[in-house]
Motif scaffolding. Sequence first.
Motif, PDB file in Angstrom:
ATOM      1  N   GLN A   2      -0.196  49.043  25.912  1.00  0.00           N
ATOM      2  CA  GLN A   2      -0.775  47.750  26.257  1.00  0.00           C
ATOM      3  C   GLN A   2      -0.489  46.755  25.131  1.00  0.00           C
ATOM      4  OE1 GLN A   2      -2.613  47.187  29.349  1.00  0.00           O
ATOM      5  NE2 GLN A   2      -1.387  49.043  29.604  1.00  0.00           N
ATOM      6  N   GLY A   3      -0.255  45.528  25.513  1.00  0.00           N
ATOM      7  CA  GLY A   3       0.016  44.518  24.502  1.00  0.00           C
ATOM      8  C   GLY A   3       0.018  43.127  25.082  1.00  0.00           C
ATOM      9  N   ILE A   4       0.302  42.175  24.215  1.00  0.00           N
ATOM     10  CA  ILE A   4       0.374  40.753  24.566  1.00  0.00           C
ATOM     11  C   ILE A   4       1.824  40.319  24.496  1.00  0.00           C
ATOM     12  CG2 ILE A   4      -0.338  38.427  23.907  1.00  0.00           C
ATOM     13  CD1 ILE A   4      -2.597  40.145  25.031  1.00  0.00           C
ATOM     14  N   SER A   5       2.242  39.501  25.442  1.00  0.00           N
ATOM     15  CA  SER A   5       3.604  38.969  25.410  1.00  0.00           C
ATOM     16  C   SER A   5       3.628  37.595  26.069  1.00  0.00           C
ATOM     17  CB  SER A   5       4.572  39.912  26.130  1.00  0.00           C
ATOM     18  OG  SER A   5       4.254  39.993  27.511  1.00  0.00           O
ATOM     19  N   TYR A   6       4.728  36.887  25.809  1.00  0.00           N
ATOM     20  CA  TYR A   6       4.961  35.635  26.542  1.00  0.00           C
ATOM     21  C   TYR A   6       6.432  35.575  26.949  1.00  0.00           C
ATOM     22  CZ  TYR A   6       6.152  33.845  21.791  1.00  0.00           C
ATOM     23  OH  TYR A   6       6.669  33.669  20.519  1.00  0.00           O
ATOM     24  N   ARG A   7       6.647  35.015  28.148  1.00  0.00           N
ATOM     25  CA  ARG A   7       7.981  34.979  28.757  1.00  0.00           C
ATOM     26  C   ARG A   7       8.607  33.602  28.698  1.00  0.00           C
ATOM     27  NH1 ARG A   7       8.390  39.765  31.536  1.00  0.00           N
ATOM     28  NH2 ARG A   7       6.406  40.882  31.718  1.00  0.00           N
ATOM     29  N   THR A   8       7.859  32.641  28.172  1.00  0.00           N
ATOM     30  CA  THR A   8       8.361  31.291  27.986  1.00  0.00           C
ATOM     31  C   THR A   8       7.554  30.640  26.890  1.00  0.00           C
ATOM     32  OG1 THR A   8       8.867  29.189  29.092  1.00  0.00           O
ATOM     33  CG2 THR A   8       6.795  30.269  29.689  1.00  0.00           C
ATOM     34  N   PHE A   9       8.102  29.638  26.243  1.00  0.00           N
ATOM     35  CA  PHE A   9       7.353  28.914  25.221  1.00  0.00           C
ATOM     36  C   PHE A   9       6.281  28.053  25.891  1.00  0.00           C
ATOM     37  CE2 PHE A   9      11.611  29.192  22.996  1.00  0.00           C
ATOM     38  CZ  PHE A   9      11.210  30.179  22.108  1.00  0.00           C
ATOM     39  N   GLY A  10       5.188  27.813  25.174  1.00  0.00           N
ATOM     40  CA  GLY A  10       4.133  26.977  25.713  1.00  0.00           C
ATOM     41  C   GLY A  10       2.834  27.146  24.960  1.00  0.00           C
ATOM     42  N   GLY A  11       1.736  26.759  25.588  1.00  0.00           N
ATOM     43  CA  GLY A  11       0.418  26.851  24.993  1.00  0.00           C
ATOM     44  C   GLY A  11      -0.142  28.255  25.081  1.00  0.00           C
ATOM     45  N   PRO A  53      14.705  26.678  17.104  1.00  0.00           N
ATOM     46  CA  PRO A  53      15.989  26.327  16.490  1.00  0.00           C
ATOM     47  C   PRO A  53      16.360  27.212  15.303  1.00  0.00           C
ATOM     48  CG  PRO A  53      14.647  24.361  16.862  1.00  0.00           C
ATOM     49  CD  PRO A  53      13.755  25.553  17.066  1.00  0.00           C
ATOM     50  N   LEU A  54      15.405  27.983  14.778  1.00  0.00           N
ATOM     51  CA  LEU A  54      15.649  28.772  13.570  1.00  0.00           C
ATOM     52  C   LEU A  54      15.768  30.263  13.839  1.00  0.00           C
ATOM     53  CD1 LEU A  54      13.049  27.049  11.198  1.00  0.00           C
ATOM     54  CD2 LEU A  54      15.472  26.503  11.491  1.00  0.00           C
ATOM     55  N   LEU A  55      15.091  30.764  14.880  1.00  0.00           N
ATOM     56  CA  LEU A  55      15.044  32.195  15.149  1.00  0.00           C
ATOM     57  C   LEU A  55      15.500  32.485  16.584  1.00  0.00           C
ATOM     58  CD1 LEU A  55      11.562  33.075  13.569  1.00  0.00           C
ATOM     59  CD2 LEU A  55      13.813  33.596  12.605  1.00  0.00           C
ATOM     60  N   ASP A  56      16.432  33.407  16.726  1.00  0.00           N
ATOM     61  CA  ASP A  56      16.813  33.833  18.066  1.00  0.00           C
ATOM     62  C   ASP A  56      15.603  34.449  18.770  1.00  0.00           C
ATOM     63  OD1 ASP A  56      19.485  33.070  17.932  1.00  0.00           O
ATOM     64  OD2 ASP A  56      20.081  34.939  16.962  1.00  0.00           O
ATOM     65  N   THR A  57      15.559  34.300  20.079  1.00  0.00           N
ATOM     66  CA  THR A  57      14.415  34.765  20.858  1.00  0.00           C
ATOM     67  C   THR A  57      14.892  35.670  21.978  1.00  0.00           C
ATOM     68  OG1 THR A  57      13.240  32.692  20.401  1.00  0.00           O
ATOM     69  CG2 THR A  57      12.417  34.050  22.212  1.00  0.00           C
ATOM     70  N   ALA A  58      14.241  36.823  22.107  1.00  0.00           N
ATOM     71  CA  ALA A  58      14.520  37.737  23.217  1.00  0.00           C
ATOM     72  C   ALA A  58      13.221  37.916  24.001  1.00  0.00           C
ATOM     73  CB  ALA A  58      15.029  39.078  22.692  1.00  0.00           C
ATOM     74  N   PRO A  63       3.901  38.553  20.209  1.00  0.00           N
ATOM     75  CA  PRO A  63       3.647  37.736  19.024  1.00  0.00           C
ATOM     76  C   PRO A  63       3.054  38.566  17.886  1.00  0.00           C
ATOM     77  CG  PRO A  63       1.918  37.396  20.631  1.00  0.00           C
ATOM     78  CD  PRO A  63       2.923  38.302  21.279  1.00  0.00           C
ATOM     79  N   GLY A  64       3.010  37.945  16.711  1.00  0.00           N
ATOM     80  CA  GLY A  64       2.323  38.528  15.574  1.00  0.00           C
ATOM     81  C   GLY A  64       3.254  39.112  14.531  1.00  0.00           C
ATOM     82  N   SER A  97      10.797  38.909  19.073  1.00  0.00           N
ATOM     83  CA  SER A  97      10.746  39.823  20.204  1.00  0.00           C
ATOM     84  C   SER A  97       9.628  40.834  20.024  1.00  0.00           C
ATOM     85  CB  SER A  97      12.085  40.546  20.395  1.00  0.00           C
ATOM     86  OG  SER A  97      12.017  41.388  21.525  1.00  0.00           O
ATOM     87  N   GLN A  98       9.756  41.744  19.058  1.00  0.00           N
ATOM     88  CA  GLN A  98       8.823  42.855  18.903  1.00  0.00           C
ATOM     89  C   GLN A  98       7.834  42.579  17.788  1.00  0.00           C
ATOM     90  OE1 GLN A  98       8.892  45.524  21.080  1.00  0.00           O
ATOM     91  NE2 GLN A  98      10.458  44.321  22.134  1.00  0.00           N
ATOM     92  N   GLY A  99       6.683  41.974  18.120  1.00  0.00           N
ATOM     93  CA  GLY A  99       5.669  41.661  17.136  1.00  0.00           C
ATOM     94  C   GLY A  99       4.565  42.699  17.083  1.00  0.00           C
ATOM     95  N   THR A 100       3.457  42.308  16.483  1.00  0.00           N
ATOM     96  CA  THR A 100       2.384  43.245  16.146  1.00  0.00           C
ATOM     97  C   THR A 100       1.182  43.192  17.087  1.00  0.00           C
ATOM     98  OG1 THR A 100       1.434  41.613  14.621  1.00  0.00           O
ATOM     99  CG2 THR A 100       3.008  43.194  13.704  1.00  0.00           C
ATOM    100  N   CYS A 101       1.208  42.328  18.086  1.00  0.00           N
ATOM    101  CA  CYS A 101       0.051  42.152  18.958  1.00  0.00           C
ATOM    102  C   CYS A 101       0.125  43.121  20.141  1.00  0.00           C
ATOM    103  CB  CYS A 101      -0.011  40.700  19.443  1.00  0.00           C
ATOM    104  SG  CYS A 101      -1.636  40.192  20.014  1.00  0.00           S
ATOM    105  N   ALA A 102       0.059  44.408  19.799  1.00  0.00           N
ATOM    106  CA  ALA A 102       0.182  45.457  20.796  1.00  0.00           C
ATOM    107  C   ALA A 102      -0.425  46.736  20.223  1.00  0.00           C
ATOM    108  CB  ALA A 102       1.649  45.679  21.175  1.00  0.00           C
ATOM    109  N   GLU A 103      -0.486  47.773  21.037  1.00  0.00           N
ATOM    110  CA  GLU A 103      -1.082  49.021  20.562  1.00  0.00           C
ATOM    111  C   GLU A 103      -0.237  49.701  19.489  1.00  0.00           C
ATOM    112  OE1 GLU A 103      -3.768  50.954  23.979  1.00  0.00           O
ATOM    113  OE2 GLU A 103      -1.630  50.878  24.504  1.00  0.00           O
TER     114      GLU A 103
END
Length: 311
Positions: A2-11, A53-58, A63-64, A97-103
């Motif tokens: 289980q974890g948190i993710s986002y599929r597009t930039f936004g709020g 503009p600074l970091l590639d995104t997959a 997040p995190g 891509s692979q951050g810390t906001c997950a199990e």
Amino acid sequence: MQGISYRTFGGPEVLEYGDLPDPKLAPDAVLVKVVATAVNPVDLACRSGLLAPLLDTAFPVIPGWDVSGVVVQRGWSVDEYAVGDEVIGYVRKDWLSQGTCAEYVACPVRTLARKPRNLGFLAASGLPLAGLTALQALRRWLQVRRGETLLVHGAAGAVGSMAVRIGVDLGARVIGASRADAAERVRELGAEPVAYEDGFGAAVRELAPGGVDAALDTVGGPVLAGTPPLLAQDGRLASVADGEVLSLGGVYVFVRPDPHDLADLAGLAEAGAVDVAVARSFPLDRAEDAHRAAAQYPGAQGKTVITVDWE
């Protein structure tokens, strides 16, 4: 997992809670069972697309970058850690891509250190990014020395408060600039407070007529622009908040993962030289609320932390 993710930039509303693939474990990494992850301003900037503009995104992006947790598996070439070790990490990779906001999170050993024994997991999760930023700014870039006078802007914030404590530990006299309502907090940290509302420039010049030897900006904008006249003749200037510092003859600090610096920071925490205040915590499935809280209360009242169930 289980974890948190986002599929597009936004709020904050783009954050989704649900099933995610288990992390793959590289030979030079360990798998960490996450207990807590702190929310930092850079996490909000990444989510909103400001760093695109600074970091590639997959996508999808987990997040995190901050983490505290327990090692549950080692990569083939890892001998620095054993299963069951409690660790902290600034787990910033070269792309989003692979951050810390997950199990679970796979952490290269270059991003980790052992958790300070005197800090709980929630407080420890707020140490790496803010603490490393302050430590590297003062030691590596500003090279603050014993007996010097250091000016810290945003001295009550997450990075600023760490910088005050580390500056004191380095033997510097620290002047802490903040909002007037945070002056007592700045004094408790060990700095001489000056308030922006009272015209901080005149107050700093009164405290340091010959100018300050080094200044660390965590605010940017007009605060940064007003700082060069406050420097001594050979004074040094660094900012973690505003790239315009380069045009003022200073350096821009972007914190780097460094296991030796992180271990030094953990040692400072165990010695009582730095600590972390946790203002609020949210369970993993309320990460959206955590991001909203972090935006509303940025730093001065303490860290915003996301917790993961641990048995």
